[in-house]
Design a protein around this motif. Structure first.
Motif, PDB file in Angstrom:
ATOM      1  N   GLU A 124       0.686  -1.326   0.244  1.00 56.37           N
ATOM      2  CA  GLU A 124       0.172   0.495   0.342  1.00 56.37           C
ATOM      3  C   GLU A 124       0.599   1.316   0.068  1.00 56.37           C
ATOM      4  OE1 GLU A 124      -3.709  -1.625   2.432  1.00 56.37           O
ATOM      5  OE2 GLU A 124      -2.770  -0.440   3.442  1.00 56.37           O
ATOM      6  N   VAL A 125      -0.118   2.031  -0.613  1.00 54.56           N
ATOM      7  CA  VAL A 125       1.428   3.214  -1.347  1.00 54.56           C
ATOM      8  C   VAL A 125       0.333   4.770  -0.769  1.00 54.56           C
ATOM      9  CG1 VAL A 125       3.266   2.398  -2.046  1.00 54.56           C
ATOM     10  CG2 VAL A 125       0.856   3.649  -3.211  1.00 54.56           C
ATOM     11  N   ILE A 126       0.853   5.697   0.028  1.00 52.26           N
ATOM     12  CA  ILE A 126      -0.047   7.471  -0.780  1.00 52.26           C
ATOM     13  C   ILE A 126       1.153   7.852  -1.720  1.00 52.26           C
ATOM     14  CG2 ILE A 126      -0.613   9.036   0.776  1.00 52.26           C
ATOM     15  CD1 ILE A 126      -0.433   7.113   3.325  1.00 52.26           C
ATOM     16  N   VAL A 127      -0.012   8.540  -2.418  1.00 50.59           N
ATOM     17  CA  VAL A 127       0.901   9.744  -3.005  1.00 50.59           C
ATOM     18  C   VAL A 127       0.196  11.149  -3.058  1.00 50.59           C
ATOM     19  CG1 VAL A 127       0.585   7.787  -4.820  1.00 50.59           C
ATOM     20  CG2 VAL A 127      -0.646   9.484  -4.807  1.00 50.59           C
ATOM     21  N   ARG A 172      -1.676  -1.476  -4.475  1.00 50.09           N
ATOM     22  CA  ARG A 172      -2.368  -0.106  -5.021  1.00 50.09           C
ATOM     23  C   ARG A 172      -2.166   1.195  -3.932  1.00 50.09           C
ATOM     24  NH1 ARG A 172      -7.211  -1.364  -7.173  1.00 50.09           N
ATOM     25  NH2 ARG A 172      -6.876  -3.632  -7.119  1.00 50.09           N
ATOM     26  N   ILE A 173      -2.749   2.174  -4.212  1.00 50.37           N
ATOM     27  CA  ILE A 173      -2.351   3.238  -3.992  1.00 50.37           C
ATOM     28  C   ILE A 173      -4.069   3.634  -3.143  1.00 50.37           C
ATOM     29  CG2 ILE A 173      -2.888   5.484  -4.218  1.00 50.37           C
ATOM     30  CD1 ILE A 173      -1.425   5.681  -7.364  1.00 50.37           C
ATOM     31  N   VAL A 174      -3.720   4.026  -2.368  1.00 48.35           N
ATOM     32  CA  VAL A 174      -4.322   3.773  -0.925  1.00 48.35           C
ATOM     33  C   VAL A 174      -5.349   5.510  -0.736  1.00 48.35           C
ATOM     34  CG1 VAL A 174      -3.978   1.241   0.396  1.00 48.35           C
ATOM     35  CG2 VAL A 174      -3.465   3.570   1.256  1.00 48.35           C
ATOM     36  N   GLY A 175      -4.064   5.973  -1.251  1.00 51.25           N
ATOM     37  CA  GLY A 175      -4.724   7.892  -0.292  1.00 51.25           C
ATOM     38  C   GLY A 175      -3.260   8.770  -1.295  1.00 51.25           C
ATOM     39  N   VAL A 176      -4.168   9.833  -1.218  1.00 51.35           N
ATOM     40  CA  VAL A 176      -3.287  10.885  -1.719  1.00 51.35           C
ATOM     41  C   VAL A 176      -3.857  12.021  -0.693  1.00 51.35           C
ATOM     42  CG1 VAL A 176      -4.133  12.929  -3.870  1.00 51.35           C
ATOM     43  CG2 VAL A 176      -4.557  10.536  -3.903  1.00 51.35           C
ATOM     44  N   GLY A 177      -2.341  12.691  -0.324  1.00 51.33           N
ATOM     45  CA  GLY A 177      -2.327  13.494   0.331  1.00 51.33           C
ATOM     46  C   GLY A 177      -0.537  14.017   0.617  1.00 51.33           C
ATOM     47  N   ARG A 178      -0.778  15.011   1.579  1.00 57.60           N
ATOM     48  CA  ARG A 178       0.280  15.929   1.592  1.00 57.60           C
ATOM     49  C   ARG A 178       0.621  16.084   2.666  1.00 57.60           C
ATOM     50  NH1 ARG A 178      -3.084  20.670  -1.494  1.00 57.60           N
ATOM     51  NH2 ARG A 178      -1.010  19.954  -3.076  1.00 57.60           N
ATOM     52  N   ASN A 179       1.738  16.217   2.971  1.00 56.26           N
ATOM     53  CA  ASN A 179       2.981  16.529   4.089  1.00 56.26           C
ATOM     54  C   ASN A 179       3.589  17.601   4.428  1.00 56.26           C
ATOM     55  OD1 ASN A 179       4.454  14.612   3.443  1.00 56.26           O
ATOM     56  ND2 ASN A 179       4.800  12.999   4.869  1.00 56.26           N
ATOM     57  N   THR A 191       6.856  19.287 -11.876  1.00 53.88           N
ATOM     58  CA  THR A 191       7.320  18.163 -11.002  1.00 53.88           C
ATOM     59  C   THR A 191       6.543  17.725 -11.187  1.00 53.88           C
ATOM     60  OG1 THR A 191       5.983  18.869  -8.451  1.00 53.88           O
ATOM     61  CG2 THR A 191       8.418  19.218  -9.432  1.00 53.88           C
ATOM     62  N   THR A 192       6.960  15.895 -10.857  1.00 55.10           N
ATOM     63  CA  THR A 192       5.632  14.936 -10.898  1.00 55.10           C
ATOM     64  C   THR A 192       4.810  14.115 -10.472  1.00 55.10           C
ATOM     65  OG1 THR A 192       7.077  13.438 -11.524  1.00 55.10           O
ATOM     66  CG2 THR A 192       6.571  14.291 -13.347  1.00 55.10           C
ATOM     67  N   GLY A 193       5.284  14.821  -9.005  1.00 53.86           N
ATOM     68  CA  GLY A 193       4.859  14.249  -7.459  1.00 53.86           C
ATOM     69  C   GLY A 193       5.477  13.081  -7.431  1.00 53.86           C
ATOM     70  N   GLY A 194       4.679  12.663  -6.369  1.00 52.45           N
ATOM     71  CA  GLY A 194       5.628  11.634  -5.303  1.00 52.45           C
ATOM     72  C   GLY A 194       4.872  10.842  -5.042  1.00 52.45           C
ATOM     73  N   ALA A 195       5.414   9.796  -4.083  1.00 50.49           N
ATOM     74  CA  ALA A 195       5.035   8.447  -3.541  1.00 50.49           C
ATOM     75  C   ALA A 195       5.831   8.293  -2.260  1.00 50.49           C
ATOM     76  CB  ALA A 195       4.450   7.390  -4.316  1.00 50.49           C
ATOM     77  N   MET A 196       4.980   7.717  -1.721  1.00 50.41           N
ATOM     78  CA  MET A 196       5.380   6.810   0.150  1.00 50.41           C
ATOM     79  C   MET A 196       4.751   5.743   0.432  1.00 50.41           C
ATOM     80  SD  MET A 196       3.975   8.893   4.050  1.00 50.41           S
ATOM     81  CE  MET A 196       4.212  10.257   3.805  1.00 50.41           C
ATOM     82  N   PRO A 197       5.797   5.263   0.675  1.00 45.86           N
ATOM     83  CA  PRO A 197       5.938   3.536   0.799  1.00 45.86           C
ATOM     84  C   PRO A 197       5.464   3.443   2.101  1.00 45.86           C
ATOM     85  CG  PRO A 197       7.696   4.138   0.578  1.00 45.86           C
ATOM     86  CD  PRO A 197       7.380   5.293   0.011  1.00 45.86           C
ATOM     87  N   SER A 198       4.525   2.328   2.431  1.00 45.71           N
ATOM     88  CA  SER A 198       4.372   2.013   3.552  1.00 45.71           C
ATOM     89  C   SER A 198       5.891   1.270   4.399  1.00 45.71           C
ATOM     90  CB  SER A 198       3.509   1.057   3.553  1.00 45.71           C
ATOM     91  OG  SER A 198       3.206  -0.163   4.995  1.00 45.71           O
TER      92      SER A 198
END
Length: 472
Positions: A124-127, A172-179, A191-198
């Motif tokens: 699971e990842v968040i983008v 699977r992408i489970v969420g879209v958010g920003r920190n 930019t093309t954005g990024g992903a945060m792994p679990s």
């Protein structure tokens, strides 16, 4: 009587007030929203106070974790390219967090869609929002992650010598958010954005992320109990327990947000300048319409004054129709400003906004709404009082020196008549306010020149970074 005889004029007046109110309130509220965007994201995302970078293999974090200033500590490995998304090779993939604190008690993303990953699931990842927009993949979509082999990690693989040869994870992408630590560094213009792994990714595949030769650095994000105020004490204690006064300690609010907040303050100042320009233009545009309407009404009220209507009643009667039209127009403008907030904030601030979409900033919109109607009512009252006073005095209409000079010079009839139309108010029903029209024309020309001058300066600075001090 007024609604039947002059409903078209009242409708136009209401629409002018609505347009002016919407423009001014949208810009002013957008400025405040943009200027506070990063601060609101900081307050919502449980950000790390500091990033600590000993850059030393085998560093002992237990002693640091036990310091009195430390509230939460989350380790992360510093390796060149730990994870590759096969669908999105240009996307930035964050360091695989160690332990389950990340996104739970520290650097918790403000979610725009979906939910947080399960810290026990490696698939699971968040983008970030920029990732979702660029690659058209959001919550619920599948992605494939590829890890390097253990040998590649031990050899310092960075992607330049071939593809990763390690495990394949169908995620699977489970969420879209920003920190703060993640999205503030990877989301932005171009930019093309990024992903945060679990965190489970590191727990399941540690050797494919840090290798087996103990050469990978483990650094950490730390949330301090006292926030930024505790940083000096933390630095002193860190040097004491580690014996290393040279360890890098970033103040994350300044490191990640300093430049963003400086830019958003500038963007807010530009929006406020636009709101002020729109307000000045509206005062001339709407003011002339109110004055002309009120002057025409006062001429009709003279009949009622002859049978006993008092000056105060005459002013109230003249003010009521434009005031009611302005009230309706300001309400319509308020609604338009609330709808327009969907596209605010703009510029760099948009990448830090924790709650994009429609937002009614009543601290700006409420007083602005009331002020718009009050200004129209006050303007019509002043125009009515001035018109009644002038009619009582039976004053001779003011003559224009320019028109008189044109006549004396023997210039053509069109020139003389045109000058009088432009510069003399006239009398009776045909009387119109001249000075506001002239001031409005001057303000309009100055505004256009200012806009072109500003645009030329921005274009020049963009092409020549040395203009704003960027010399390296």
């Amino acid at each position: 009587l007024e609604s039947r005889r002059r409903w078209r004029s009242l409708l136009v007046l209401a629409l002018l007030v609505a347009l002016a109110t919407a423009a001014v309130l949208t810009a002013a509220a957008g400025a405040r929203r943009g200027e506070t965007a990063f601060g609101r994201l900081w307050d919502s995302a449980l950000p790390a106070s500091v990033t600590v970078l000993p850059n030393q293999p085998g560093f002992d974090w237990a002693k640091v974790r036990a310091l009195p200033e430390v509230q939460v500590l989350s380790e992360f490995p510093v390796n060149g390219l730990p994870v590759v998304l096969t669908c999105c090779p240009d996307a930035s993939v964050g360091f695989a967090p160690i332990g389950d604190e990340m996104a739970r008690t520290i650097e918790r993303p403000v979610l725009l869609a979906g939910h947080l990953f399960d810290p026990g699931r490696a698939d699971e990842v968040i983008v970030t929002p920029q990732f979702a927009q660029h690659y058209h993949k959001g919550a619920g979509d599948a992605v494939t992650m590829r890890l390097a082999s253990v040998k590649q990690v031990n050899d310092g693989w960075d992607g330049s010598t071939g593809p990763p040869l390690g495990p394949v994870i169908h995620a699977r992408i489970v969420g879209v958010g920003r920190n703060i630590f993640g999205s503030s560094t990877v989301d932005g213009t171009g930019t093309t954005g990024g992903a945060m792994p679990s965190p489970a990714l590191f727990a399941k595949y540690p050797a494919n992320i840090i290798g087996t030769n103990h050469q990978i650095y483990i650094n950490a994000l730390i949330r301090l109990k006292g926030g930024r105020a505790a940083i000096p004490a933390f630095r002193a204690d860190l040097a004491r327990v580690t014996g290393r006064p040279d360890i890098d300690v970033w103040d994350n609010r300044e490191f990640f947000g300093g430049e963003i907040e400086r830019i958003t303050r500038y963007e807010a100042a530009c929006l406020l300048a636009f709101a002020l320009a729109a307000l000045v233009a509206a005062l001339f545009l709407v003011g002339q319409s109110v004055a002309r309407y009120t002057s025409a009404t006062v001429a009709d009220l003279q009949v009622l004054q002859a049978v006993g209507m008092t000056p105060r009643q005459a002013v109230a009667s003249a003010v009521a129709p434009p005031a009611l039209a302005a009230a309706a127009g300001s309400a319509l403008g308020l609604a338009a400003a609330i709808v327009a907030s969907r596209w605010m904030p703009i510029g760099v601030a948009a990448y830090s906004e924790p709650h994009p979409g429609i937002s009614a900033g009543w601290l700006i919109l409420g007083p602005g709404w009331l002020l718009a109607a009050a200004l129209a009512a006050a303007g019509s009252a002043a125009a009515a009082a001035a018109a009644l006073s002038a009619r009582r005095r039976q004053a001779v209409p003011r003559r224009s020196v320019v028109a008189a000079a044109a006549s004396a010079a023997g210039l053509g009839v069109p020139v003389v008549v045109g000058a009088r139309f432009a510069l003399e108010p006239g009398r009776g029903r045909a009387a119109v306010p001249v000075r506001p029209a002239l001031l409005g024309a001057v303000a309009g020309v100055l505004g256009v020149l200012a806009a072109f001058t500003f645009s030329a300066g921005v274009n020049d600075a963009a092409a020549n970074p040395a203009r704003f001090g960027q010399t390296w």
